[in-house]
Design a protein around this motif. Structure first.
Motif, PDB file in Angstrom:
ATOM      1  N   ASN A   1      23.015 -28.239 -20.051  1.00 32.91           N
ATOM      2  CA  ASN A   1      22.391 -28.249 -21.375  1.00 32.91           C
ATOM      3  C   ASN A   1      22.248 -29.677 -21.912  1.00 32.91           C
ATOM      4  O   ASN A   1      22.615 -29.983 -23.047  1.00 32.91           O
ATOM      5  CB  ASN A   1      23.191 -27.397 -22.367  1.00 32.91           C
ATOM      6  CG  ASN A   1      23.277 -25.941 -21.945  1.00 32.91           C
ATOM      7  OD1 ASN A   1      22.333 -25.395 -21.371  1.00 32.91           O
ATOM      8  ND2 ASN A   1      24.406 -25.311 -22.208  1.00 32.91           N
ATOM      9  N   VAL A   2      21.737 -30.560 -21.074  1.00 37.79           N
ATOM     10  CA  VAL A   2      21.489 -31.935 -21.488  1.00 37.79           C
ATOM     11  C   VAL A   2      20.005 -32.224 -21.373  1.00 37.79           C
ATOM     12  O   VAL A   2      19.267 -31.558 -20.650  1.00 37.79           O
ATOM     13  CB  VAL A   2      22.276 -32.947 -20.625  1.00 37.79           C
ATOM     14  CG1 VAL A   2      23.765 -32.751 -20.804  1.00 37.79           C
ATOM     15  CG2 VAL A   2      21.894 -32.834 -19.160  1.00 37.79           C
ATOM     16  N   THR A   3      19.561 -33.215 -22.107  1.00 39.18           N
ATOM     17  CA  THR A   3      18.173 -33.647 -22.086  1.00 39.18           C
ATOM     18  C   THR A   3      18.052 -34.913 -21.263  1.00 39.18           C
ATOM     19  O   THR A   3      18.852 -35.836 -21.413  1.00 39.18           O
ATOM     20  CB  THR A   3      17.675 -33.906 -23.518  1.00 39.18           C
ATOM     21  OG1 THR A   3      17.853 -32.715 -24.300  1.00 39.18           O
ATOM     22  CG2 THR A   3      16.197 -34.278 -23.517  1.00 39.18           C
ATOM     23  N   TYR A   4      17.049 -34.961 -20.389  1.00 41.94           N
ATOM     24  CA  TYR A   4      16.828 -36.130 -19.552  1.00 41.94           C
ATOM     25  C   TYR A   4      16.074 -37.192 -20.344  1.00 41.94           C
ATOM     26  O   TYR A   4      15.077 -36.901 -21.009  1.00 41.94           O
ATOM     27  CB  TYR A   4      16.024 -35.760 -18.301  1.00 41.94           C
ATOM     28  CG  TYR A   4      16.749 -34.848 -17.344  1.00 41.94           C
ATOM     29  CD1 TYR A   4      17.344 -35.350 -16.198  1.00 41.94           C
ATOM     30  CD2 TYR A   4      16.822 -33.478 -17.582  1.00 41.94           C
ATOM     31  CE1 TYR A   4      18.006 -34.522 -15.312  1.00 41.94           C
ATOM     32  CE2 TYR A   4      17.479 -32.635 -16.707  1.00 41.94           C
ATOM     33  CZ  TYR A   4      18.066 -33.164 -15.567  1.00 41.94           C
ATOM     34  OH  TYR A   4      18.722 -32.337 -14.696  1.00 41.94           O
ATOM     35  N   CYS A   5      16.547 -38.425 -20.248  1.00 41.46           N
ATOM     36  CA  CYS A   5      15.867 -39.524 -20.924  1.00 41.46           C
ATOM     37  C   CYS A   5      14.607 -39.900 -20.156  1.00 41.46           C
ATOM     38  O   CYS A   5      14.566 -39.861 -18.916  1.00 41.46           O
ATOM     39  CB  CYS A   5      16.772 -40.747 -21.034  1.00 41.46           C
ATOM     40  SG  CYS A   5      18.181 -40.541 -22.151  1.00 41.46           S
ATOM     41  N   GLY A   6      13.579 -40.289 -20.893  1.00 38.48           N
ATOM     42  CA  GLY A   6      12.343 -40.773 -20.307  1.00 38.48           C
ATOM     43  C   GLY A   6      12.132 -42.246 -20.630  1.00 38.48           C
ATOM     44  O   GLY A   6      13.002 -42.901 -21.230  1.00 38.48           O
ATOM     45  N   LEU A   7      11.006 -42.759 -20.253  1.00 37.86           N
ATOM     46  CA  LEU A   7      10.714 -44.170 -20.495  1.00 37.86           C
ATOM     47  C   LEU A   7      10.747 -44.546 -21.977  1.00 37.86           C
ATOM     48  O   LEU A   7      11.238 -45.631 -22.313  1.00 37.86           O
ATOM     49  CB  LEU A   7       9.358 -44.515 -19.883  1.00 37.86           C
ATOM     50  CG  LEU A   7       9.346 -44.602 -18.352  1.00 37.86           C
ATOM     51  CD1 LEU A   7       7.921 -44.651 -17.830  1.00 37.86           C
ATOM     52  CD2 LEU A   7      10.114 -45.831 -17.889  1.00 37.86           C
ATOM     53  N   PRO A   8      10.257 -43.720 -22.900  1.00 37.63           N
ATOM     54  CA  PRO A   8      10.361 -44.103 -24.319  1.00 37.63           C
ATOM     55  C   PRO A   8      11.795 -44.221 -24.833  1.00 37.63           C
ATOM     56  O   PRO A   8      12.019 -44.824 -25.888  1.00 37.63           O
ATOM     57  CB  PRO A   8       9.618 -42.969 -25.045  1.00 37.63           C
ATOM     58  CG  PRO A   8       8.685 -42.407 -24.023  1.00 37.63           C
ATOM     59  CD  PRO A   8       9.426 -42.506 -22.732  1.00 37.63           C
ATOM     60  N   ASP A   9      12.762 -43.667 -24.093  1.00 35.91           N
ATOM     61  CA  ASP A   9      14.165 -43.720 -24.534  1.00 35.91           C
ATOM     62  C   ASP A   9      14.908 -44.937 -24.001  1.00 35.91           C
ATOM     63  O   ASP A   9      16.092 -45.119 -24.312  1.00 35.91           O
ATOM     64  CB  ASP A   9      14.903 -42.456 -24.063  1.00 35.91           C
ATOM     65  CG  ASP A   9      14.273 -41.187 -24.611  1.00 35.91           C
ATOM     66  OD1 ASP A   9      14.059 -41.131 -25.830  1.00 35.91           O
ATOM     67  OD2 ASP A   9      13.977 -40.281 -23.814  1.00 35.91           O
ATOM     68  N   LEU A  10      14.249 -45.769 -23.218  1.00 37.67           N
ATOM     69  CA  LEU A  10      14.928 -46.928 -22.640  1.00 37.67           C
ATOM     70  C   LEU A  10      15.494 -47.901 -23.675  1.00 37.67           C
ATOM     71  O   LEU A  10      16.598 -48.426 -23.493  1.00 37.67           O
ATOM     72  CB  LEU A  10      13.982 -47.676 -21.687  1.00 37.67           C
ATOM     73  CG  LEU A  10      13.998 -47.220 -20.230  1.00 37.67           C
ATOM     74  CD1 LEU A  10      13.017 -48.041 -19.407  1.00 37.67           C
ATOM     75  CD2 LEU A  10      15.395 -47.332 -19.643  1.00 37.67           C
ATOM     76  N   PRO A  11      14.784 -48.218 -24.765  1.00 39.04           N
ATOM     77  CA  PRO A  11      15.386 -49.117 -25.774  1.00 39.04           C
ATOM     78  C   PRO A  11      16.705 -48.596 -26.319  1.00 39.04           C
ATOM     79  O   PRO A  11      17.656 -49.371 -26.505  1.00 39.04           O
ATOM     80  CB  PRO A  11      14.304 -49.214 -26.853  1.00 39.04           C
ATOM     81  CG  PRO A  11      13.025 -48.941 -26.121  1.00 39.04           C
ATOM     82  CD  PRO A  11      13.363 -47.913 -25.096  1.00 39.04           C
ATOM     83  N   CYS A  12      16.784 -47.292 -26.566  1.00 35.79           N
ATOM     84  CA  CYS A  12      18.038 -46.727 -27.084  1.00 35.79           C
ATOM     85  C   CYS A  12      19.132 -46.790 -26.028  1.00 35.79           C
ATOM     86  O   CYS A  12      20.284 -47.096 -26.333  1.00 35.79           O
ATOM     87  CB  CYS A  12      17.817 -45.284 -27.534  1.00 35.79           C
ATOM     88  SG  CYS A  12      19.280 -44.513 -28.270  1.00 35.79           S
ATOM     89  N   LEU A  13      18.789 -46.532 -24.766  1.00 39.58           N
ATOM     90  CA  LEU A  13      19.788 -46.608 -23.707  1.00 39.58           C
ATOM     91  C   LEU A  13      20.304 -48.035 -23.530  1.00 39.58           C
ATOM     92  O   LEU A  13      21.485 -48.251 -23.251  1.00 39.58           O
ATOM     93  CB  LEU A  13      19.198 -46.103 -22.388  1.00 39.58           C
ATOM     94  CG  LEU A  13      18.972 -44.588 -22.276  1.00 39.58           C
ATOM     95  CD1 LEU A  13      18.346 -44.251 -20.928  1.00 39.58           C
ATOM     96  CD2 LEU A  13      20.271 -43.824 -22.456  1.00 39.58           C
ATOM     97  N   SER A  14      19.429 -49.019 -23.698  1.00 42.24           N
ATOM     98  CA  SER A  14      19.873 -50.413 -23.596  1.00 42.24           C
ATOM     99  C   SER A  14      20.860 -50.751 -24.698  1.00 42.24           C
ATOM    100  O   SER A  14      21.852 -51.463 -24.473  1.00 42.24           O
ATOM    101  CB  SER A  14      18.668 -51.350 -23.654  1.00 42.24           C
ATOM    102  OG  SER A  14      17.782 -51.108 -22.575  1.00 42.24           O
ATOM    103  N   LYS A  15      20.620 -50.248 -25.896  1.00 42.42           N
ATOM    104  CA  LYS A  15      21.546 -50.497 -26.996  1.00 42.42           C
ATOM    105  C   LYS A  15      22.847 -49.722 -26.802  1.00 42.42           C
ATOM    106  O   LYS A  15      23.922 -50.192 -27.194  1.00 42.42           O
ATOM    107  CB  LYS A  15      20.884 -50.129 -28.320  1.00 42.42           C
ATOM    108  CG  LYS A  15      19.700 -51.031 -28.646  1.00 42.42           C
ATOM    109  CD  LYS A  15      18.991 -50.584 -29.909  1.00 42.42           C
ATOM    110  CE  LYS A  15      17.808 -51.486 -30.207  1.00 42.42           C
ATOM    111  NZ  LYS A  15      17.052 -51.065 -31.409  1.00 42.42           N
ATOM    112  N   TRP A  16      22.743 -48.535 -26.202  1.00 35.46           N
ATOM    113  CA  TRP A  16      23.964 -47.788 -25.895  1.00 35.46           C
ATOM    114  C   TRP A  16      24.826 -48.560 -24.902  1.00 35.46           C
ATOM    115  O   TRP A  16      26.056 -48.612 -25.046  1.00 35.46           O
ATOM    116  CB  TRP A  16      23.608 -46.419 -25.316  1.00 35.46           C
ATOM    117  CG  TRP A  16      24.819 -45.651 -24.879  1.00 35.46           C
ATOM    118  CD1 TRP A  16      25.584 -44.819 -25.625  1.00 35.46           C
ATOM    119  CD2 TRP A  16      25.418 -45.670 -23.572  1.00 35.46           C
ATOM    120  NE1 TRP A  16      26.625 -44.323 -24.886  1.00 35.46           N
ATOM    121  CE2 TRP A  16      26.546 -44.821 -23.623  1.00 35.46           C
ATOM    122  CE3 TRP A  16      25.115 -46.315 -22.378  1.00 35.46           C
ATOM    123  CZ2 TRP A  16      27.356 -44.605 -22.515  1.00 35.46           C
ATOM    124  CZ3 TRP A  16      25.932 -46.106 -21.278  1.00 35.46           C
ATOM    125  CH2 TRP A  16      27.035 -45.257 -21.346  1.00 35.46           C
TER     126      TRP A  16
END
Length: 422
Positions: A249-264
């Motif tokens: 029950n998780v959501t896969y990150c896509g390319l638009p989510d990369l900025p948030c992942l970098s900050k994480w």
């Protein structure tokens, strides 16, 4: 296009990698991949990274298992991890691709692999492989700046990237022969240890670990994997595709989510500020998984390495004998050999030596032996420092009152000639 696809490497969780993010380019590449994979229900970054990486047969070109030559393409499986795409030997973890068809194919490939049981402790009967680096014109993205093969040893059922780095990790330089003796150590805990809380004994029994993760398999690496995934979900609403393990029950990150992942990543590894956290909240707490503990029963491994240079071959026909026969140094080579170090393994067992009552008794006995003290001595000291003083003062005042009364009465009865002059 190749330069654009290298952006996908930002999904790896290498802590010190400099992000190369352009929001406009990310949106265009996201639209392109979505359009190309529209018939399959969307694109999978995990599967794309695996398809773009070199095949295992191109990296591990030859092998010998207990004296018999093997087809390395059938002995290794290729799986994405949080830091890269790995070729894994003797793996037994099911696939977690987002597509059912790919999961079935991966699991069928894994089941078709021969199961290798390490039984020999002789280098003559070891497991040997020849590694060959990719060509110079290959566009494979690498995080490490040196030219070396990265080896990791971990349990068969665990996630491929060693989160805790407890078993073994090493770099194998080009043109070397590396012997890797492995020494296991078995450890267990008695039933008396169960009476101690897990946070005090610093380990989990099997049923306790399964309860913590709410699944049938537990290890500290699995716990850390789920802890990181949950942290990503809390802050970005999705999980980096290479990190997907047994999470559901998780959501896969896509390319638009990369900025948030970098900050994480910046807050997880603790070298930058994470602006989405609430003010006053401890930032470092997001990367602490204090509930993840090792198991009380299991086996640990210690590894060493014996490195020798590989003699270069200047003959056009290549090496003349052995495992390297016919190979040349056109591409860098390395030979690795795995075997058990000794014919025996050490076993340890944790026992509950004493409870707090026995410990208190021993503490009092030590003080009695060293200083002549006992528990009764401490009670006496407490008595003299508290109630004894009140009793002493009360009795002193009572005696003075009685003596004063007695002197007055005696002076009245006593003749004047016997009185003491004032």
């Amino acid at each position: 296009m190749t330069e654009r696809l290298l952006v996908l490497a930002q999904f790896y969780l290498n802590p010190l990698e400099t992000p190369r993010l352009d929001v406009a380019q990310l949106q265009r590449l996201h639209w392109l991949l979505t359009s190309y994979h529209s018939d399959t229900g969307g694109y999978s970054v995990r599967d794309i990274l695996r398809q773009l990486s070199p095949d295992c047969g191109d990296l591990i070109i030859r092998g010998i298992v207990y004296g018999s030559k093997v087809n390395t393409s059938q002995m290794f499986v290729k799986r994405p991890t949080s830091s890269n795409v790995c070729c894994i030997f003797n793996y037994r973890r099911p696939s977690y691709s987002r597509f059912a068809r790919i999961r079935e194919e991966d699991n069928a490939e894994m089941r078709a692999q021969p199961k290798v049981v390490f039984e020999s402790n002789s280098i003559l009967n070891s497991v040997q492989f020849v590694l060959q680096d990719t060509p110079e014109n290959d566009r494979t993205n690498t995080f490490m700046t040196n030219n070396a093969f990265q080896l990791k040893i971990f349990p068969q059922e665990d996630y491929a990237t060693v989160q805790s780095t407890t078993l073994g990790e090493m770099l194998v330089d080009h043109n070397t022969i590396v012997e890797i003796p492995i020494q296991p150590t078995f450890f267990s805990s008695s039933e008396g240890v169960r009476t101690v809380p897990p946070q005090a004994r610093r380990c989990y029994f099997p049923e306790e670990g399964r309860k913590v993760l709410n699944q049938t398999y537990y290890s500290i690496d699995e716990c850390l994997l789920l802890c990181r995934s949950q942290s990503m979900m809390n802050h970005c609403g999705c999980v980096s595709p290479p990190m997907i393990g047994s999470s559901t029950n998780v959501t896969y990150c896509g390319l638009p989510d990369l900025p948030c992942l970098s900050k994480w990543k910046s807050i997880w590894y603790g070298y930058d500020e994470y602006p989405y956290l609430q003010e006053g909240k401890d930032q470092m707490a997001q990367r602490e998984c204090t509930h993840c503990l090792p198991t009380c029963n299991g086996v640990s491994f210690s590894i060493t390495s014996n490195v020798a240079p590989l003699r270069r071959n200047y003959n056009e026909t290549g090496y003349l004998m052995g495992l390297l026969k016919g190979l040349t140094n056109e591409r860098p080579l390395a030979v690795i050999k795995f075997f058990f170090k000794l014919r025996f393994a050490q076993a340890t067992k944790s026992e509950l030596v004493s409870t707090w009552v026995v410990l208190l008794n021993r503490f009092g006995g030590i003080l009695s032996l060293m200083y002549g003290f006992s528990i009764v001595s401490y009670i006496e000291i407490f008595y003299y420092l508290t109630g004894k003083w009140f009793v002493y003062i009360y009795r002193s005042r009572s005696k003075r009152t009685v003596r004063a009364g007695h002197s007055l009465y005696w002076d009245e009865l006593m003749p004047k000639r016997f009185r003491t002059p004032n």
